[in-house]
Design a protein around this motif. Sequence first.
Motif, PDB file in Angstrom:
ATOM      1  N   TYR A 136      -5.977 -31.964   9.582  1.00  0.00           N
ATOM      2  CA  TYR A 136      -7.192 -32.113  10.380  1.00  0.00           C
ATOM      3  C   TYR A 136      -7.328 -33.518  10.942  1.00  0.00           C
ATOM      4  CZ  TYR A 136      -8.141 -27.829   7.859  1.00  0.00           C
ATOM      5  OH  TYR A 136      -8.043 -26.586   7.327  1.00  0.00           O
ATOM      6  N   VAL A 137      -6.672 -34.476  10.308  1.00  0.00           N
ATOM      7  CA  VAL A 137      -6.735 -35.867  10.765  1.00  0.00           C
ATOM      8  C   VAL A 137      -5.604 -36.162  11.738  1.00  0.00           C
ATOM      9  CG1 VAL A 137      -6.586 -38.273  10.008  1.00  0.00           C
ATOM     10  CG2 VAL A 137      -7.888 -36.622   8.661  1.00  0.00           C
ATOM     11  N   SER A 179      -5.401 -34.688   1.511  1.00  0.00           N
ATOM     12  CA  SER A 179      -5.801 -33.283   1.480  1.00  0.00           C
ATOM     13  C   SER A 179      -6.219 -32.782   2.865  1.00  0.00           C
ATOM     14  CB  SER A 179      -6.926 -33.076   0.475  1.00  0.00           C
ATOM     15  OG  SER A 179      -8.086 -33.755   0.922  1.00  0.00           O
ATOM     16  N   LYS A 180      -6.687 -33.656   3.700  1.00  0.00           N
ATOM     17  CA  LYS A 180      -7.143 -33.283   5.044  1.00  0.00           C
ATOM     18  C   LYS A 180      -6.174 -33.757   6.127  1.00  0.00           C
ATOM     19  CE  LYS A 180     -11.068 -31.852   3.375  1.00  0.00           C
ATOM     20  NZ  LYS A 180     -11.319 -30.450   3.168  1.00  0.00           N
ATOM     21  N   ALA A 222      -8.394 -38.093  -0.129  1.00  0.00           N
ATOM     22  CA  ALA A 222      -9.103 -37.336   0.908  1.00  0.00           C
ATOM     23  C   ALA A 222      -8.247 -37.196   2.162  1.00  0.00           C
ATOM     24  CB  ALA A 222     -10.423 -38.015   1.221  1.00  0.00           C
ATOM     25  N   VAL A 223      -7.589 -38.275   2.559  1.00  0.00           N
ATOM     26  CA  VAL A 223      -6.721 -38.231   3.748  1.00  0.00           C
ATOM     27  C   VAL A 223      -5.547 -37.299   3.502  1.00  0.00           C
ATOM     28  CG1 VAL A 223      -5.164 -39.605   5.185  1.00  0.00           C
ATOM     29  CG2 VAL A 223      -7.433 -40.473   4.626  1.00  0.00           C
TER      30      VAL A 223
END
Length: 92
Positions: A15-16, A11-12, A8-9
Amino acid sequence: MWSVLWAAVRSKAPYVTFPVAFVVGLVGSQLEWFLRGDPPATAQEEKSILEQREDRKLQEIVGEDVTKVVSLKDKLEFAPRAVLNRNRPEKS
């Protein structure tokens, strides 16, 4: 569990990353401001180097007679002979 979190981190990441970098920069900026304190107050704008040079030159010529200058013929004698008299047979 960790593999799902990392996926998840990953792929994002854009945004993070930006909010984290923003917070770190903000904290660092505030910490630097706190440690340094208030900036010193500037009394007036400083003169530029060109203005300082012009003022110094004006102070040097105050009181001198600016109409009396050295003639160009006299200035040529102070130049190195090897440069100016190389192609002038009447002087060498």
